[in-house]
Enzyme design. Structure first.
Site, PDB file in Angstrom:
ATOM      1  N   ASP A  78      -7.943  -5.510   0.095  1.00 29.55           N
ATOM      2  CA  ASP A  78      -8.430  -6.363  -0.992  1.00 29.55           C
ATOM      3  C   ASP A  78      -8.072  -7.827  -0.821  1.00 29.55           C
ATOM      4  O   ASP A  78      -8.575  -8.674  -1.551  1.00 29.55           O
ATOM      5  CB  ASP A  78      -7.840  -5.879  -2.329  1.00 29.55           C
ATOM      6  CG  ASP A  78      -8.385  -4.523  -2.691  1.00 29.55           C
ATOM      7  OD1 ASP A  78      -9.571  -4.303  -2.432  1.00 29.55           O
ATOM      8  OD2 ASP A  78      -7.628  -3.700  -3.215  1.00 29.55           O
TER       9      ASP A  78
ATOM     10  N   HIS B  93       0.848  -1.190   0.000  1.00 25.37           N
ATOM     11  CA  HIS B  93       0.000   0.000   0.000  1.00 25.37           C
ATOM     12  C   HIS B  93       0.879   1.234   0.000  1.00 25.37           C
ATOM     13  O   HIS B  93       1.942   1.241   0.608  1.00 25.37           O
ATOM     14  CB  HIS B  93      -0.910   0.020   1.247  1.00 25.37           C
ATOM     15  CG  HIS B  93      -2.059   0.941   1.085  1.00 25.37           C
ATOM     16  ND1 HIS B  93      -1.979   2.270   1.379  1.00 25.37           N
ATOM     17  CD2 HIS B  93      -3.307   0.716   0.617  1.00 25.37           C
ATOM     18  CE1 HIS B  93      -3.133   2.839   1.108  1.00 25.37           C
ATOM     19  NE2 HIS B  93      -3.957   1.923   0.644  1.00 25.37           N
TER      20      HIS B  93
END
Ligand code: ACO
Length: 431
Positions: free
Chosen positions: A366, A308
């Site tokens: 996710d 991320h």
């Protein structure tokens, strides 16, 4: 914006320039470079905006090192556990948790805007049956500006409010219709007696020929997925919405731009890509092969659902999502789900590998969401549309904040130019 607290000194060719520094309530200070070009004749260079604060905001804050996500100050794990999506929507849009009366009024306004203009049905029918639901969503949401003329004047706060409610309310209807169209089933109209998540599940899975009872545990899991995706400060799609709206474009067009950006596999498309990757891996014995590929600089493959831009410790949303995955599979009686097995083993193997530890790569939101959505019965093509419908409230909150900011300017980045310098046109016969 707060008063400057410090000054940064920049020296170019022996000449000093003083730049104001501002402190927020959290996060790093920012250096104000707005007058730099006028004073020093230089731009700053920051591809991907990794070091650039593009706005002054009060909505969402991420502490990437602590793995913390705060909406108006409230941590996402508390909101996921104790609150629900529409309350979080209220919080994001208006800044405070609602009183019971405010919540009731807000829920009633959303519930009474869930139907879409009947003529919009024809838009769906113009698409090929095998169109990706995200392609349909980009088109249909953009087209809302052609159906709701009375809420496109961005200078009118009331119209902004109506557009906001309309989008939060209609997005599940549009996403469910995109799904129904893709599988050749009749559209299912929204029902006012159901809560937001149950209504969405029913619009996706009911058929006119049979009753459909929404399971409250699945509805709660759906609501959590919405909540966990509601906002995420200045990510790519939110910045796209802000940039599009900086020109004064209508809100429906701006949200359509956000949906288009979210579609990419490095952003919202990662949940679909992640589940496909887990299914491709198939069995835990193939994990080392995929980890080796992810580490190979000559192979473009990346572990989807890992890494991320901001979280460099853990993604707090991934923790809740993992717990939800266990609950949903348990409820559905899916024991020994091979994909969940691969996901858990892959997470363990990657976290133990120095490559991922050194680069601070952890599972993101996710990683587990696709497993839950698949278990609920959604095809992978619906994962990103569900993300888009959840994130709509975040985009709208950021859009509203931006429109009412007196410092609003059209977004217009600069560039470092390395192309040809001035040269004369050459006639075609001389080339
Ligand atoms: N697998 C393997 N290596 C990775 C991964 C990954 N998933 N993510 C990053 N890296 C490596 C890069 O190769 C790079 O290595 P290098 O320093 O040797 O060149 C290093 O880690 C830093 O990566 P960047 O791409 O520079 O980091 P950035 O912050 O720009 O990217 C991103 C973040 C796009 C999310 C990236 O981690 C990625 O592509 N992840 C997979 C896709 C994904 O899951 N996206 C969902 C994001 S969450 C969301 O949108 C809801």
């Amino acid at each position: 914006m707060a008063e400057s607290t410090k000054t940064a000194k920049l020296t170019i060719d022996g000449k000093d320039y003083d730049l104001p520094v501002y402190a927020g309530t959290s996060g790093p200070d920012v250096i104000d470079i707005r007058k730099l070009y006028g004073q020093a004749g230089v731009f700053t260079y920051d591809p991907g905006f990794t070091s650039t604060a593009s706005c002054d905001s009060t909505i969402t804050y991420i502490d990437g090192d602590r793995g913390q996500l705060l909406h108006r100050g409230y941590p996402i794990d508390q909101l996921a556990e104790k609150s629900h999506y529409l309350e979080v929507c209220y919080l994001l849009l208006y800044g405070e948790l609602p009183s019971p009366a405010q919540l009731e009024d807000f829920e009633s306004r959303v519930t009474n805007h869930t139907m879409i203009h009947e003529q919009m049905m024809y838009l769906f029918r113009g698409y090929r049956r095998d169109a990706h639901p995200m392609a349909i969503m980009v088109g249909v949401v953009g087209a809302m500006s052609a159906f709701y003329h009375d809420s496109t004047d961005i200078s009118d706060p009331w119209q902004r409010e109506v557009a906001s409610i309309r989008m939060v309310a209609k997005m599940p209807t549009i996403a469910a219709m995109a799904y129904k169209y893709s599988i050749g089933q009749p559209f299912v109209y929204p029902r006012n007696d159901l809560d937001y998540a149950s209504n969405f599940l029913r619009m996706c899975f009911a058929v006119p020929a049979a009753d459909y009872e929404v399971n409250p545990i699945l509805s709660r899991a759906m609501d959590r997925i919405f909540t966990l995706h509601a906002d995420h400060e200045q990510n790519a799609s939110t910045s796209t919405v802000r940039l599009a709206s900086s020109s004064g474009a209508n809100p429906f067009a701006c949200i359509a731009a956000g949906i288009a950006c979210l579609w990419g596999p490095a952003h919202g498309g990662a949940n679909q890509a992640c589940l496909e990757m887990l299914q491709e891996i198939g069995t835990p014995d193939r994990i080392p092969e995929f980890i080796a590929r992810a580490k190979d600089k000559d192979d473009p493959f990346r572990l989807m659902g890992f890494g991320h831009r901001v979280y460099k410790n853990f993604d707090p949303r991934a923790k809740v999502m993992k717990q939800s995955a266990d609950e949903v599979l348990d409820l559905l009686g899916i024991e020994d789900n091979p994909t969940l097995q691969v996901a858990k083993e892959l997470e363990k193997a990657a976290l133990a590998d120095p490559y991922f530890a050194d680069k601070k790569l952890f599972p993101n939101v996710d990683f587990y969401s696709g497993i839950i959505l698949e278990a609920m019965g959604f095809p992978t093509s619906m994962f990103t549309p569900i993300f888009a419908l959840s994130r709509t409230v975040g985009w709208i909150s950021q859009w509203k904040e931006m429109i009412s900011d007196p410092q609003l300017k059209i977004g217009r980045p600069r560039q470092l130019y390395h192309g040809e310098t001035l040269r004369d046109y050459v006639d075609i016969e001389n080339r």
